[in-house]
Design an enzyme around this catalytic site. Structure first.
Site, PDB file in Angstrom:
ATOM      1  N   ARG A  28     -25.426 -19.444  17.963  1.00 35.38           N
ATOM      2  CA  ARG A  28     -25.610 -20.390  19.074  1.00 35.38           C
ATOM      3  C   ARG A  28     -24.783 -21.651  18.837  1.00 35.38           C
ATOM      4  NH1 ARG A  28     -29.315 -18.073  22.279  1.00 35.38           N
ATOM      5  NH2 ARG A  28     -30.784 -16.690  21.209  1.00 35.38           N
ATOM      6  N   ASP A  29     -24.163 -22.119  19.928  1.00 40.33           N
ATOM      7  CA  ASP A  29     -23.373 -23.349  19.856  1.00 40.33           C
ATOM      8  C   ASP A  29     -24.279 -24.525  19.494  1.00 40.33           C
ATOM      9  OD1 ASP A  29     -20.386 -24.196  21.224  1.00 40.33           O
ATOM     10  OD2 ASP A  29     -21.838 -25.798  20.862  1.00 40.33           O
ATOM     11  N   ILE A  30     -23.783 -25.398  18.619  1.00 41.06           N
ATOM     12  CA  ILE A  30     -24.584 -26.537  18.149  1.00 41.06           C
ATOM     13  C   ILE A  30     -24.813 -27.562  19.271  1.00 41.06           C
ATOM     14  CG2 ILE A  30     -22.714 -28.055  17.341  1.00 41.06           C
ATOM     15  CD1 ILE A  30     -24.370 -28.351  14.717  1.00 41.06           C
ATOM     16  N   ASN A  86     -10.868 -20.864  24.744  1.00 41.04           N
ATOM     17  CA  ASN A  86      -9.951 -21.999  24.855  1.00 41.04           C
ATOM     18  C   ASN A  86      -8.805 -21.824  23.870  1.00 41.04           C
ATOM     19  OD1 ASN A  86     -11.599 -23.345  26.772  1.00 41.04           O
ATOM     20  ND2 ASN A  86     -12.929 -24.085  25.129  1.00 41.04           N
ATOM     21  N   VAL A  95     -12.071 -26.089  17.626  1.00 45.57           N
ATOM     22  CA  VAL A  95     -12.176 -25.379  16.347  1.00 45.57           C
ATOM     23  C   VAL A  95     -11.115 -24.285  16.317  1.00 45.57           C
ATOM     24  CG1 VAL A  95     -13.656 -24.021  14.838  1.00 45.57           C
ATOM     25  CG2 VAL A  95     -14.645 -25.892  16.188  1.00 45.57           C
ATOM     26  N   HIS A  99     -12.648 -17.978  19.098  1.00 44.22           N
ATOM     27  CA  HIS A  99     -14.047 -17.752  19.459  1.00 44.22           C
ATOM     28  C   HIS A  99     -14.166 -17.568  20.954  1.00 44.22           C
ATOM     29  CE1 HIS A  99     -13.242 -22.074  19.157  1.00 44.22           C
ATOM     30  NE2 HIS A  99     -14.081 -22.248  20.159  1.00 44.22           N
ATOM     31  N   HIS A 101     -16.710 -17.978  24.019  1.00 39.91           N
ATOM     32  CA  HIS A 101     -17.944 -18.622  24.466  1.00 39.91           C
ATOM     33  C   HIS A 101     -18.650 -17.687  25.449  1.00 39.91           C
ATOM     34  CE1 HIS A 101     -16.918 -22.940  23.313  1.00 39.91           C
ATOM     35  NE2 HIS A 101     -15.714 -22.404  23.284  1.00 39.91           N
TER      36      HIS A 101
END
Ligand code: 5GP
Length: 117
Positions: A28-30, A86, A95, A99, A101
């Site tokens: 999970r994204d922070i 992205n 980052v 990745h 999303h």
């Protein structure tokens, strides 16, 4: 080369990991932008989409299929969701470890904010 996400993959930095196999890890994204916001990352460091090669075709397909699985698990598949990768500065990448999303759980609005005319 190591990255923040490589440390998460190896368990050196805590994360809310929801899926892991020999190729990818999902957590999970922070700083979630939607009720479901999960990042699906290759376990091996690939900085950006620009660094992908034809050898990575299976991996990229696997990332999308893991996103599909997680969307079902999160019960957002039927209402719908968005997948985003992205790339570099103009893509808004922060980052530099590839990745995907997975975002959902509410209507997400327009895909891109259009500049005012
Ligand atoms: P990017 O802008 O590179 O596509 O997305 C990077 C994402 O990583 C952001 O949504 C950000 O909130 C997330 N992120 C940054 N640091 C961490 C962290 O330490 N843990 C987790 N789980 N997510 C992070």
């Amino acid at each position: 080369m190591t990255t923040l996400f490589a440390k998460i993959v190896r368990g050196e930095i805590p994360s809310d990991t929801v899926y892991q196999d020999e190729q990818v890890t999902a957590f999970r994204d922070i700083n979630p932008a939607a009720p479901t916001h999960i990042l699906i990352v290759p376990n091996r460091v690939i900085p950006t989409v620009n660094d992908l090669t034809t050898d990575d075709e299976q991996l990229v397909g696997h990332m999308v299929l893991v996103a599909k699985l997680l969307a079902e698990q999160e019960e957002i598949a039927e209402d719908g969701f968005r997948l985003i990768i992205n790339c570099n500065k103009n893509g808004g990448q922060v980052v530099y470890h590839l990745h995907l999303h997975l975002l959902g759980g509410r209507p997400l609005g327009p895909m891109v904010v259009r500049p005012k005319a």
